[in-house]
Design an enzyme around this catalytic site. Sequence first.
Site, PDB file in Angstrom:
ATOM      1  N   HIS A   1     183.279  67.371 -42.936  1.00 16.18           N
ATOM      2  CA  HIS A   1     182.167  68.298 -42.696  1.00 16.18           C
ATOM      3  C   HIS A   1     182.332  69.408 -43.727  1.00 16.18           C
ATOM      4  CE1 HIS A   1     179.717  71.075 -39.964  1.00 16.18           C
ATOM      5  NE2 HIS A   1     180.301  71.925 -40.804  1.00 16.18           N
TER       6      HIS A   1
ATOM      7  N   ASP B   1     174.697  61.815 -36.617  1.00 14.29           N
ATOM      8  CA  ASP B   1     175.288  63.077 -36.150  1.00 14.29           C
ATOM      9  C   ASP B   1     174.699  63.450 -34.783  1.00 14.29           C
ATOM     10  OD1 ASP B   1     176.781  65.353 -35.962  1.00 14.29           O
ATOM     11  OD2 ASP B   1     175.789  66.440 -37.587  1.00 14.29           O
TER      12      ASP B   1
HETATM   13 ZN    ZN Z   1     179.424  68.291 -39.053  1.00  9.71          ZN
HETATM   14 ZN    ZN Z   2     178.865  66.067 -36.327  1.00  5.50          ZN
END
Ligand code: ZN
Ligand code: ZN
Length: 469
Positions: free
Chosen positions: A216, A342
């Site tokens: 991320h 996600d």
């Molecule tokens: Zn993320």
């Molecule tokens: Zn995520």
Amino acid sequence: MTSGPSHRLAGGVSPPTASRAPEAGRLDRAPVPDATVLIRNAQLLDPRTGLDQPGDLLVRDGEIAEIGAPGSLQAPEGAEIVEAEGLHAFPAFVDPHVHLRTPGREDEEDVETGTRAAAAGGYCAILAMPNTDPVVDSAPILRSLRERARAEARIPTGFTASITVGMQGERLTEMAELADAGAAAFTDDGLPVRSAGIMRHALRYQQLAGCVLALHEEDPTLSDGGVMHEGEVSAVLGLAGIPSVSESTMVARDCELAGYEDGRIHVQHVSARRTVEVLERAKAAGVKVTAEASPHHLLLTDNAVRSLDTHFKMNPPLRTEDDRQALIDGLRDGVLDCIATDHAPHSREEKEEPFELAPMGVTGLESAFAAIHTDLVLPGVLDLGLVVERMTAGMEPFGLVVPTLAKGAPANVCLVDLDAVWQVGEAGYESRSANCAFGGRRLTGRVRMTVAAGAVAFRERSFAIEAVR
Ligand SMILES: [Zn+2]
Ligand SMILES: [Zn+2]
């Protein structure tokens, strides 16, 4: 317990019986009998093998037992027959980026509801993120989650472990031990690994553990306090912005480090043109990097945030039309390897907070294919085969499932009606949460049935199947 690199890279599903050590596979699901299903006269499409023709497909003993011309295959005794004329059969989708919210926030999602939502979206396997409460940073927590999945998961589910203890960014987890306990990958998703030094060490241990680092990417000193993309819209709304360089500079740093250490990284939820450009250069230079894009970044822009609807608040944020076009081009060219949702469930109360305060993230498993089909395939922006390929490629970077329609392959198939029009959320969600970025949209393309690792994981209620006696 084996722990050689060949075992570490092996995919596959733990069998329902406990005949294999729990560490042997990396994906788990609840015990289910193998289905015998004859799919008749579907349009079979698998871009990986070049298959694109009407035909019959027989699922038996966990495999695709036969593929034949329309009407050519006989139903074995006890088989279910699916008259699939007018439907497409694809390799089922995989999602390497899902938040199951367990342990800790079972009011938002758990293994059972999250995998049910995935199956309804046409998915045959997912990877769960470790940013739970507690964080998945030790072997006992990982083992207990895998046990849950062996009791509750509708489809094969892998669990990632965190890179740093408590996702604090300070100390590495016991990566080798976690890999031995079956971690599917390592990630601090939700947060970046702030320190370049820690990232460098993680890249060294990653190679010993044989598991990919999924990243991320944002620089907290650049995105700090931001709630949406930094640009014209944030200026008009007077909201604090997260600039594109927050993402691209960290991706550049980590590509440099991965190249230097010869490590293997996967960049999560790419949102910006600058990042696509960084990835393109890194790949050309031979860095072992793969990347994913999410349906919301491929289909929406920061213009949607003008409504201050919190279903358009996520991290990374929706960016500009120019960024969106770069993501589409990147997906087409292969700079972006796969589509990942996600899927990030949040409670209704939290998403009803004002925009600045509401949590970031949206659900997406149940709408991903239909949304992309409606907005990118039907208008002719992306080819259907390319979309199917990118939605089935998400586990490849992790050495896990790559679904394909071929005789003898594990039976991972989804049946889709490309003409069916439906409204997202109209009949509720399989997910325990309803914070879908496409909620209320009328979409074209509906998953009717999903076969995951040889078993029927989802069947639309109205979709009748006849049994042979
Ligand atoms: Zn993320
Ligand atoms: Zn995520």
